[in-house]
Scaffold this motif. Sequence first.
Motif, PDB file in Angstrom:
ATOM      1  N   UNK A  96     -10.759  49.573 -36.210  1.00  0.00           N
ATOM      2  CA  UNK A  96     -10.033  48.371 -36.587  1.00  0.00           C
ATOM      3  C   UNK A  96      -8.549  48.723 -36.665  1.00  0.00           C
ATOM      4  N   UNK A  97      -7.703  47.762 -36.329  1.00  0.00           N
ATOM      5  CA  UNK A  97      -6.269  48.022 -36.365  1.00  0.00           C
ATOM      6  C   UNK A  97      -5.504  46.750 -36.677  1.00  0.00           C
ATOM      7  N   UNK A  98      -4.298  46.929 -37.192  1.00  0.00           N
ATOM      8  CA  UNK A  98      -3.391  45.819 -37.423  1.00  0.00           C
ATOM      9  C   UNK A  98      -2.048  46.125 -36.779  1.00  0.00           C
ATOM     10  N   UNK A  99      -1.397  45.072 -36.266  1.00  0.00           N
ATOM     11  CA  UNK A  99      -0.090  45.317 -35.673  1.00  0.00           C
ATOM     12  C   UNK A  99       1.008  45.346 -36.735  1.00  0.00           C
ATOM     13  N   UNK A 100       0.591  45.121 -37.995  1.00  0.00           N
ATOM     14  CA  UNK A 100       1.547  45.195 -39.083  1.00  0.00           C
ATOM     15  C   UNK A 100       2.169  46.581 -39.101  1.00  0.00           C
ATOM     16  N   UNK A 101       3.451  46.655 -39.241  1.00  0.00           N
ATOM     17  CA  UNK A 101       4.081  47.962 -39.338  1.00  0.00           C
ATOM     18  C   UNK A 101       4.623  48.498 -38.041  1.00  0.00           C
ATOM     19  N   UNK A 102       4.541  47.674 -37.015  1.00  0.00           N
ATOM     20  CA  UNK A 102       5.207  48.134 -35.798  1.00  0.00           C
ATOM     21  C   UNK A 102       4.259  48.485 -34.699  1.00  0.00           C
ATOM     22  N   UNK A 103       4.784  49.078 -33.707  1.00  0.00           N
ATOM     23  CA  UNK A 103       4.086  49.317 -32.471  1.00  0.00           C
ATOM     24  C   UNK A 103       4.892  48.691 -31.357  1.00  0.00           C
ATOM     25  N   UNK A 104       4.524  48.941 -30.149  1.00  0.00           N
ATOM     26  CA  UNK A 104       5.197  48.376 -28.997  1.00  0.00           C
ATOM     27  C   UNK A 104       4.309  47.303 -28.400  1.00  0.00           C
ATOM     28  N   UNK A 105       4.825  46.090 -28.315  1.00  0.00           N
ATOM     29  CA  UNK A 105       3.990  44.975 -27.875  1.00  0.00           C
ATOM     30  C   UNK A 105       3.446  45.227 -26.476  1.00  0.00           C
ATOM     31  N   UNK A 106       2.108  45.237 -26.410  1.00  0.00           N
ATOM     32  CA  UNK A 106       1.442  45.361 -25.120  1.00  0.00           C
ATOM     33  C   UNK A 106       0.258  44.405 -25.050  1.00  0.00           C
ATOM     34  N   UNK A 107       0.425  43.263 -25.739  1.00  0.00           N
ATOM     35  CA  UNK A 107      -0.612  42.250 -25.741  1.00  0.00           C
ATOM     36  C   UNK A 107      -1.584  42.434 -26.885  1.00  0.00           C
ATOM     37  N   UNK A 108      -2.375  41.402 -27.174  1.00  0.00           N
ATOM     38  CA  UNK A 108      -3.294  41.479 -28.316  1.00  0.00           C
ATOM     39  C   UNK A 108      -4.338  42.586 -28.176  1.00  0.00           C
ATOM     40  N   UNK A 109      -4.655  43.003 -26.962  1.00  0.00           N
ATOM     41  CA  UNK A 109      -5.664  44.037 -26.764  1.00  0.00           C
ATOM     42  C   UNK A 109      -5.055  45.379 -26.361  1.00  0.00           C
ATOM     43  N   UNK A 110      -3.754  45.470 -26.420  1.00  0.00           N
ATOM     44  CA  UNK A 110      -3.106  46.719 -26.078  1.00  0.00           C
ATOM     45  C   UNK A 110      -3.007  47.642 -27.276  1.00  0.00           C
ATOM     46  N   UNK A 111      -3.519  48.851 -27.181  1.00  0.00           N
ATOM     47  CA  UNK A 111      -3.473  49.764 -28.336  1.00  0.00           C
ATOM     48  C   UNK A 111      -2.063  50.017 -28.857  1.00  0.00           C
ATOM     49  N   UNK A 112      -1.078  49.995 -27.984  1.00  0.00           N
ATOM     50  CA  UNK A 112       0.282  50.308 -28.418  1.00  0.00           C
ATOM     51  C   UNK A 112       0.856  49.228 -29.316  1.00  0.00           C
ATOM     52  N   UNK A 113       0.235  48.060 -29.300  1.00  0.00           N
ATOM     53  CA  UNK A 113       0.698  46.964 -30.155  1.00  0.00           C
ATOM     54  C   UNK A 113       0.476  47.249 -31.625  1.00  0.00           C
ATOM     55  N   UNK A 114      -0.466  48.100 -31.913  1.00  0.00           N
ATOM     56  CA  UNK A 114      -0.970  48.268 -33.278  1.00  0.00           C
ATOM     57  C   UNK A 114      -0.399  49.495 -33.957  1.00  0.00           C
ATOM     58  N   UNK A 115       0.010  49.284 -35.235  1.00  0.00           N
ATOM     59  CA  UNK A 115       0.671  50.347 -35.950  1.00  0.00           C
ATOM     60  C   UNK A 115      -0.199  51.084 -36.954  1.00  0.00           C
ATOM     61  N   UNK A 116      -1.247  50.407 -37.425  1.00  0.00           N
ATOM     62  CA  UNK A 116      -2.124  51.031 -38.403  1.00  0.00           C
ATOM     63  C   UNK A 116      -3.562  50.940 -37.927  1.00  0.00           C
TER      64      UNK A 116
END
Length: 127
Positions: A96-116
């Motif tokens: 499970x992951x949340x994009x809260x806290x940053x990441x590089x936007x790569x779409x809702x299913x992109x792992x890089x979008x998610x920071x935690x």
Amino acid sequence: QVQLVESGGGSVQAGGSLRLSCAASGFTYSSNYMGWFRQAPGKEREGVAAIYTRGGSTYYADSVKGRFTISQDYAKNTVYLQMNSLKPEDTAMYYCATNRGGGTWSGPLGPRTYGYWGQGTQVTVSS
């Protein structure tokens, strides 16, 4: 601090079902993407499903459309992944992951979008 705690993994025969849960805490749950990802040994982490917590828009990988359903209990800050008609190729560690806290936007299913990320829960499907 941000915590994502997954549960619900296990072993099941092909055709069976499992429901994963992800309890989120330590951040404002509203207006985030929450995603489920999986990683099998020797393979890259891939996005399975995601939900935008405000409004509940959902996104799915083609490989799970029609079989998996992502949902949330907004009051409990919890995201679920209902997995039906499981196949051996669904075997993986699920995160499970949340994009809260940053990441590089790569779409809702992109792992890089998610920071935690949570620590993961193992799903094993036998044939």
